[in-house]
Structure formats: structure tokens, C-alpha cells
Scaffold this motif. Structure first.
Motif, mmCIF file in Angstrom:
data_model
loop_
_atom_site.group_PDB
_atom_site.id
_atom_site.type_symbol
_atom_site.label_atom_id
_atom_site.label_comp_id
_atom_site.label_asym_id
_atom_site.label_seq_id
_atom_site.Cartn_x
_atom_site.Cartn_y
_atom_site.Cartn_z
ATOM 1 N N ILE A 116 -29.650 121.053 -16.540
ATOM 2 C CA ILE A 116 -29.309 119.684 -16.923
ATOM 3 C C ILE A 116 -29.785 118.724 -15.827
ATOM 4 N N PHE A 117 -30.927 118.086 -16.066
ATOM 5 C CA PHE A 117 -31.484 117.090 -15.151
ATOM 6 C C PHE A 117 -31.690 115.799 -15.934
ATOM 7 N N PRO A 118 -30.665 114.952 -16.038
ATOM 8 C CA PRO A 118 -30.754 113.761 -16.891
ATOM 9 C C PRO A 118 -31.688 112.702 -16.326
ATOM 10 N N ASP A 119 -32.092 111.784 -17.200
ATOM 11 C CA ASP A 119 -32.806 110.592 -16.746
ATOM 12 C C ASP A 119 -31.785 109.544 -16.310
ATOM 13 N N ASN A 120 -32.263 108.417 -15.788
ATOM 14 C CA ASN A 120 -31.351 107.400 -15.259
ATOM 15 C C ASN A 120 -30.435 106.831 -16.334
ATOM 16 N N PHE A 121 -30.956 106.622 -17.547
ATOM 17 C CA PHE A 121 -30.136 106.058 -18.616
ATOM 18 C C PHE A 121 -28.963 106.983 -18.933
ATOM 19 N N THR A 122 -29.219 108.289 -18.959
ATOM 20 C CA THR A 122 -28.152 109.252 -19.244
ATOM 21 C C THR A 122 -27.174 109.338 -18.081
ATOM 22 N N PHE A 123 -27.694 109.311 -16.854
ATOM 23 C CA PHE A 123 -26.812 109.248 -15.682
ATOM 24 C C PHE A 123 -25.873 108.047 -15.798
ATOM 25 N N ASN A 124 -26.431 106.898 -16.143
ATOM 26 C CA ASN A 124 -25.635 105.673 -16.222
ATOM 27 C C ASN A 124 -24.560 105.753 -17.295
ATOM 28 N N LEU A 125 -24.875 106.390 -18.426
ATOM 29 C CA LEU A 125 -23.887 106.535 -19.498
ATOM 30 C C LEU A 125 -22.635 107.252 -18.991
ATOM 31 N N LEU A 126 -22.848 108.353 -18.310
ATOM 32 C CA LEU A 126 -21.713 109.145 -17.831
ATOM 33 C C LEU A 126 -20.981 108.441 -16.700
ATOM 34 N N MET A 127 -21.720 107.832 -15.793
ATOM 35 C CA MET A 127 -21.076 107.126 -14.685
ATOM 36 C C MET A 127 -20.298 105.912 -15.189
ATOM 37 N N ASP A 128 -20.875 105.177 -16.141
ATOM 38 C CA ASP A 128 -20.185 104.024 -16.715
ATOM 39 C C ASP A 128 -18.893 104.445 -17.414
ATOM 40 N N TYR A 129 -18.909 105.605 -18.059
ATOM 41 C CA TYR A 129 -17.702 106.118 -18.716
ATOM 42 C C TYR A 129 -16.591 106.341 -17.687
ATOM 43 N N PHE A 130 -16.923 106.981 -16.564
ATOM 44 C CA PHE A 130 -15.918 107.244 -15.532
ATOM 45 C C PHE A 130 -15.409 105.943 -14.910
ATOM 46 N N ILE A 131 -16.299 104.981 -14.721
ATOM 47 C CA ILE A 131 -15.886 103.703 -14.135
ATOM 48 C C ILE A 131 -14.898 102.994 -15.044
ATOM 49 N N LYS A 132 -15.193 102.951 -16.331
ATOM 50 C CA LYS A 132 -14.299 102.272 -17.281
ATOM 51 C C LYS A 132 -12.940 102.961 -17.374
ATOM 52 N N LYS A 133 -12.915 104.271 -17.158
ATOM 53 C CA LYS A 133 -11.654 105.017 -17.143
ATOM 54 C C LYS A 133 -10.978 104.970 -15.769
ATOM 55 N N GLU A 134 -11.638 104.267 -14.810
ATOM 56 C CA GLU A 134 -11.164 104.201 -13.420
ATOM 57 C C GLU A 134 -11.001 105.594 -12.810
ATOM 58 N N ASN A 135 -11.861 106.487 -13.241
ATOM 59 C CA ASN A 135 -11.898 107.844 -12.703
ATOM 60 C C ASN A 135 -12.977 107.882 -11.619
ATOM 61 N N TYR A 136 -12.644 107.342 -10.454
ATOM 62 C CA TYR A 136 -13.646 107.203 -9.405
ATOM 63 C C TYR A 136 -13.939 108.518 -8.701
ATOM 64 N N LYS A 137 -13.060 109.490 -8.821
ATOM 65 C CA LYS A 137 -13.328 110.800 -8.233
ATOM 66 C C LYS A 137 -14.533 111.450 -8.895
ATOM 67 N N ASP A 138 -14.527 111.490 -10.228
ATOM 68 C CA ASP A 138 -15.657 112.078 -10.944
ATOM 69 C C ASP A 138 -16.880 111.176 -10.873
ATOM 70 N N ALA A 139 -16.659 109.860 -10.843
ATOM 71 C CA ALA A 139 -17.785 108.941 -10.689
ATOM 72 C C ALA A 139 -18.478 109.172 -9.351
ATOM 73 N N LEU A 140 -17.693 109.452 -8.310
ATOM 74 C CA LEU A 140 -18.271 109.730 -6.999
ATOM 75 C C LEU A 140 -19.079 111.031 -7.026
ATOM 76 N N SER A 141 -18.583 112.029 -7.751
ATOM 77 C CA SER A 141 -19.353 113.265 -7.910
ATOM 78 C C SER A 141 -20.692 112.985 -8.572
ATOM 79 N N MET A 142 -20.691 112.057 -9.527
ATOM 80 C CA MET A 142 -21.938 111.648 -10.181
ATOM 81 C C MET A 142 -22.898 111.017 -9.176
ATOM 82 N N VAL A 143 -22.376 110.132 -8.340
ATOM 83 C CA VAL A 143 -23.226 109.444 -7.357
ATOM 84 C C VAL A 143 -23.836 110.447 -6.390
#
Length: 339
Positions: A61-88
Motif C-alpha cells: 500500500i503506497f498511496p498517492d498524495n490525494f489518498t494520503f490526504n483523504l485518510l489524514m483529513d478523516y483523522f483530523i476531523k475526528k480529532e484523532n491526532y494520534k493516528d493522524a501523526l502516524s500518517m504524517v
């Protein structure tokens, strides 16, 4: 999510695993990865998406930037910064900061986490430092410059305390010593630049604290040196590394003097920003992200069109091969038939 849907997600992840370890592993399509992430979000299985992403070597699983952003944006909106940080951190490891929207979202997540955490292990300092530095190098504004300074300061601290090998091993970073010197070069660049770029007081404070911690080392800090690097290096490489570390250690008094002089110069020039980096990054995201997202969406629509064309071509090729195989089978059957 229903039990049947859960079983379906598990079977799909296993299919990715089997495909990754098959002779056809080179042919996993970008649209398959994108659809996988979208389906995980649709059925509230973002943990499964993150798991396959972190274990990318096993699942491919090697996503492109648009797919990365989809998942990171989901975590941000849920205020799940732990998983968002793992994404970063994952984006940093894949060096996927090409798109401005990914840079902005990543910096926002990083400063959200830094604002709510005080104590870090040296591994966390290295990961934060690299994740701040790489997008910071691409942002031509005060947030970008301050992120460079912040990142170099954290990496420089790790370099002196843990050794240069600990900085660059399995990381997309330079293996040349002098990360603290690069932090000071950022200050010099801002001080001499005629542009309006400023450095945040928060980032300057990080470098100040790092220098103070390094010039007054705590007892037993030398025992915390990572052993893996020493075990994997030969005698000549180890001697060279120790020499470079001693050289950086001996430069610390000069670094302190340069920092104090540059900090005074920046203050006199009015190039020290008093606002927090989280506040400045949030403001920058509000100003620039809508435009960046519009550009990303346009690029995504073009990519969708290319995917449809490629899929149509593959289906056509598959049909042609089926027809050819059918004809060859019939021909062999006719040849074996009695006259």
C-alpha cells in the motif's frame, strides 16, 4: 459495520497480502489502493487502512498524495491526532510532501501534537524533526522557515546526544554532520533576507533549549547511545563517526555564541514572530488550503479519467487474450479429431 462487512475487509486485506507476495506484485494499480482506502473510510475501518499503510512492505500500500490526504483529513476531523501523526510520519518516510495540501495538513497535525506533549524520546524527536523539516523546506513563508529551524534543532540534538547514525539510519535525511549548524544557517538566512519572512519565538526557544541541554549534559546520557549503529558498522566507520561526534561537541560553545548574536539581530530587525506555530499554521491552512484542495480535485479528476482509460485498455487486452486462448484450444481440438 456489520459482521459480514468486517469479514469482507479482512478478506480483502489478506488478498492484498497474498498479492504482494506473489509474482504479480508489480501490477497492483493505484486505483486499487485508492479504492481500498475509500472503502475502509466508508465502512469505518480506518484502523485497517492505517495498519496496511504502516505495514506497506507486506501489503504493497503506497498511496498517492490525494489518498494520503483523504485518510489524514478523516483523522483530523475526528480529532484523532494520534493516528493522524502516524500518517504524517509515514508520509515523511515515503518522502511524499510534493503537494502543498499535504504539507499544510502535515504541519497542522505536527503542531497540534507538539502543543499537547512535552516529553519526547529521542526517536520521537528524530521523527518530529524530519517531519517538520521536509515540508518546511517546501513552504516559502514564516511557518516554513520556522519549521526548518524547529526540525534542524531537534535533529541536531539527536545528532550530538545519540550520534549521527541515529539521525539518518532508515530515515530520508542527510548523513552529513552539522544539523545544529544548519539551524543557525536558517537564522542567518532570515536575518540577511530582504523579504518579510520571520522566525517564530517558539522555534527559537526549541533551539535555545537544545543548546542548553547539550552544553549541560545530564549524568549517564552517554549510556543511552543506540547500540544498533555500532554493531552494524566496521571499526573504520565507527572511528570516523566518533570523530564527527566529537567535532560537533567541540563546536557547541561557538553555536551558543552564534545563536545569541543571531537572536539579538533578528529581534532588532523585527523578524521574530510572537504568535504560536499552531496559531500561525492554522491561519495558513485557512488561507491556502481551499485553493490547494481545488487544484488537487482537478488533478484527481484527470487521474480518474486516465484510470478509466487504462482500465478499458486492460479489459480489452484481457478479452483479446481470452479469444486467442479459445481459438488455440479449438484449433488443438480440431487437430486431434479423427479425419
Amino acid at each position: 459495520m456489520t459482521e459480514r462487512a468486517t469479514e469482507h475487509r479482512l478478506s480483502l486485506s489478506y488478498a492484498f497480502f497474498r498479492f504482494r507476495h506473489s509474482p504479480n506484485c508489480w501490477y497492483l494499480r493505484d486505483w486499487t489502493i485508492h479504492t481500498w482506502i475509500r472503502q475502509c473510510l466508508k465502512y469505518d475501518a480506518q484502523d485497517k487502512a492505517l495498519y496496511t499503510l504502516i505495514n506497506k512492505v507486506h501489503y504493497g500500500i503506497f498511496p498517492d498524495n490525494f489518498t494520503f490526504n483523504l485518510l489524514m483529513d478523516y483523522f483530523i476531523k475526528k480529532e484523532n491526532y494520534k493516528d493522524a501523526l502516524s500518517m504524517v510520519f509515514e508520509i515523511m518516510m515515503q518522502e511524499a510532501f510534493e503537494v502543498p495540501s499535504t504539507q499544510l495538513l502535515s504541519l497542522y497535525v505536527l503542531y497540534q501534537c507538539l502543543a499537547n506533549k512535552a516529553d519526547f524520546s529521542w526517536e520521537e524527536e528524530r521523527n518530529f524533526g524530519a517531519s517538520l523539516l521536509l515540508p518546511g523546506l517546501k513552504q516559502k513563508n514564516s511557518v516554513g522557515l520556522s519549521s526548518q529551524l524547529y526540525g534542524y534543532a531537534l535533529l541536531g540534538k539527536v545528532e550530538v546526544q545519540q550520534g549521527l547514525w541515529a539521525v539518518y539510519h532508515n530515515m530520508p535525511l542527510l548523513w552529513q554532520p552539522g544539523y545544529l549548524n544548519r539551524a543557525l544557517q536558517v537564522m542567518e538566512k532570515v536575518a540577511s533576507s530582504p523579504e518579510d519572512g520571520k522566525l517564530c519565538r517558539e522555534a527559537l526557544g526549541v533551539l535555545d533549549r537544545a543548546l542548553k541541554a547539550l552544553t549541560t549534559p545530564t549524568r549517564g546520557s552517554s549510556d543511552e547511545q543506540p547500540q544498533n549503529g555500532e554493531d552494524s558498522q566496521g571499526p573504520e566507520e565507527l572511528v570516523e563517526q566518533l570523530y564527527m561526534e566529537e567535532t560537533e561537541q567541540s563546536k557547541l560553545p561557538q553555536y551558543v555564541e552564534r545563536f545569541q548574536a543571531l537572536q539579538s539581530e533578528l529581534q532588532a530587525l523585527g523578524k521574530v514572530e510572537s504568535g504560536s506555530l499552531l496559531t500561525l499554521t492554522t491561519q495558513l491552512v485557512k488561507e491556502q488550503l481551499p485553493t490547494c484542495e481545488a487544484e488537487d480535485l482537478a488533478a484527481y479528476e484527470q487521474k480518474l479519467h486516465q484510470w478509466h482509460l487504462e482500465l478499458g485498455y486492460l479489459l480489452q487486452r484481457e478479452q483479446e487474450q481470452r479469444e486467442r486462448a479459445k481459438q488455440e484450444y479449438q484449433a488443438r481440438g480440431a487437430a486431434k479429431a479423427p479425419a
